[in-house]
Enzyme design. Structure first.
Site, short mmCIF file in Angstrom:
data_model
loop_
_atom_site.label_atom_id
_atom_site.label_comp_id
_atom_site.label_asym_id
_atom_site.label_seq_id
_atom_site.Cartn_x
_atom_site.Cartn_y
_atom_site.Cartn_z
N GLY A 57 31.31 -17.32 15.14
CA GLY A 57 31.28 -18.52 14.32
C GLY A 57 30.55 -19.70 14.95
N GLU A 101 3.46 9.88 21.30
CA GLU A 101 2.23 10.57 21.67
C GLU A 101 2.43 12.08 21.69
OE1 GLU A 101 2.85 7.43 24.96
OE2 GLU A 101 4.05 8.29 23.33
N ARG A 120 21.95 -5.88 10.81
CA ARG A 120 22.95 -5.16 11.63
C ARG A 120 22.46 -3.76 11.99
NH1 ARG A 120 28.51 -6.12 8.24
NH2 ARG A 120 28.71 -8.38 8.59
N TRP A 162 31.59 -16.19 -1.79
CA TRP A 162 30.43 -16.03 -0.92
C TRP A 162 29.50 -17.21 -1.11
CZ3 TRP A 162 30.76 -12.38 2.63
CH2 TRP A 162 31.55 -11.27 2.39
N ARG A 200 27.18 -0.77 5.40
CA ARG A 200 27.78 -0.02 4.29
C ARG A 200 26.84 0.21 3.12
NH1 ARG A 200 31.14 -3.87 6.10
NH2 ARG A 200 30.63 -5.33 4.43
#
Length: 374
Positions: free
Chosen positions: A295, A51, A183, A169, A206
């Site tokens: 995990g 504001e 993240r 992956w 990154r």
């Protein structure tokens, strides 16, 4: 949408920008009818609130106009002066607010102060969206706990690695970039010690814009190696380890010498970290929002305790077979499907070749929570 909804939606879009933690995201639009005169958002703690920034840009043009703001203007002295005083002094005729301030520690409401000063106030325009925007901050100020998002990446058959343990992956590059964005939008990212031992991650941002969050490892016995990448880079990115009172003092001191912050929380009956208390400790250090990246044991205990507020699941179009590593969540699970936690109003997207589903997590059996462990 009518004109008021459109102007509030613009304020919400603006509010999503910036990095204001531990303050909430807030956006503001000053308008003359449907014509926008000035707009702004709260960029960072200690800088002008939305504001204030919009009114400063507008100057004398603010007099007699309407201010749209996603959150009730503050009426207390904090890092910056009270916004209601500036609004009244600006000569704004009307203020349209998305939602009221949920902070129980605020004395005196901004809405009431504005009305007492003769300003017309409308509350509740796109209220659902405005409340959703500040959900992490609401939990932070009302419960004294960090808002927890859980990220999971699995194959079509629910596995997180092959039978040999290979996991890089499973998901594609687009999904990994989305995780980087998740993240960057959080104050901290948290993993269990097993993930650190197995993957030696960096947990930094990154490949997308944004800062790296603080990194948190749940390690009840202080098994983390001083040679791990997390410890080695503790001087560059804030890094802490959650452990129990019984964890060895000598190891804790050695980690502290490397720049790692040690946070001790009560132990459960099994000797693990009490994660409910851990979220309180992180909140006490101004971590409003936290992303858990595993995990399986940590994710399972958080879900079993009903501590996960938001779920993000990436599903890769691959099959790893029945001898692959088990799913990303290691827990007993509910007795019946009707008792299972589930995403409310799930949002499904494609991330490259992967499916991505996200949303708020609801617990049909919240009354039967147990203590979380990690």
């Amino acid at each position: 949408m009518d004109a008021e909804d459109r102007l509030m939606m613009r304020a919400l879009e603006l509010a999503a920008q910036g990095d204001p933690s531990p303050n909430p995201h807030v956006g503001a639009v000053l308008a003359d009818g449907e014509t926008v005169i000035a707009e702004a958002y709260h960029e960072a703690a200690g800088l002008d609130h939305a504001e204030m920034a919009a009114l400063r840009t507008a100057g004398e043009q603010a007099r007699g106009k309407t201010l749209y703001v996603t959150l009730e203007p503050c009426s207390h002295e904090g890092r910056t002066p009270p916004c209601v005083d500036t609004i009244v002094e600006s000569g704004v005729r009307r203020v349209v607010i998305g939602c009221r301030d949920p902070n129980p520690h605020v004395v005196g409401g901004g809405v009431e102060r504005l009305r007492e000063a003769g300003v017309e106030v409308v509350v509740g325009v796109l209220e659902k969206q405005a409340k959703a925007l500040i959900a992490p901050w609401t939990k932070f100020v009302t419960e004294g706990a960090s808002y927890l998002s859980l990220k999971i990446a699995v194959s079509l058959d629910g596995r997180i690695a092959t039978r040999t343990g290979a996991s890089k992956w499973i998901t594609g590059e687009e999904s990994r970039l989305r995780v980087q964005s998740l993240r960057a939008a959080r104050d901290a990212v948290i993993v269990g010690i097993n993930t650190v031992v197995a993957d030696d991650p960096r947990l930094t941002v990154r490949d997308v814009p944004g800062r790296s969050p603080a990194r948190v490892v749940v390690d009840s016995k202080l098994r983390i190696s001083r040679n791990s990448r997390l410890v080695a880079t503790a001087g560059e990115v804030p890094t802490c380890v959650l452990t129990t009172p019984d964890a060895p003092r000598a190891v804790a001191e050695a980690l502290e010498d490397c720049g790692v912050k040690i946070i001790r929380v009560p132990a459960t009956a099994e000797g693990r970290c009490d994660m409910r208390m851990a979220l309180n400790e992180l909140a006490a250090r101004e971590a409003v929002s936290v992303l858990c990246e595993g995990g399986a044991e940590l994710a399972g205990s958080l879900l079993a305790a009903g501590l996960v507020d938001e779920l993000h699941v990436f599903i890769a179009p691959v099959l790893l077979g029945p001898r692959g590593r088990p799913g990303a969540v290691d827990w007993a699970g509910p007795d019946n499907v009707s008792e299972a936690p589930r995403i409310d109003s799930p949002l499904w997207e494609l991330c490259g070749a992967d499916a991505y589903v996200s949303g708020l997590l609801v617990y049909p059996k919240r009354g039967s929570r147990t203590n979380a462990t990690g």
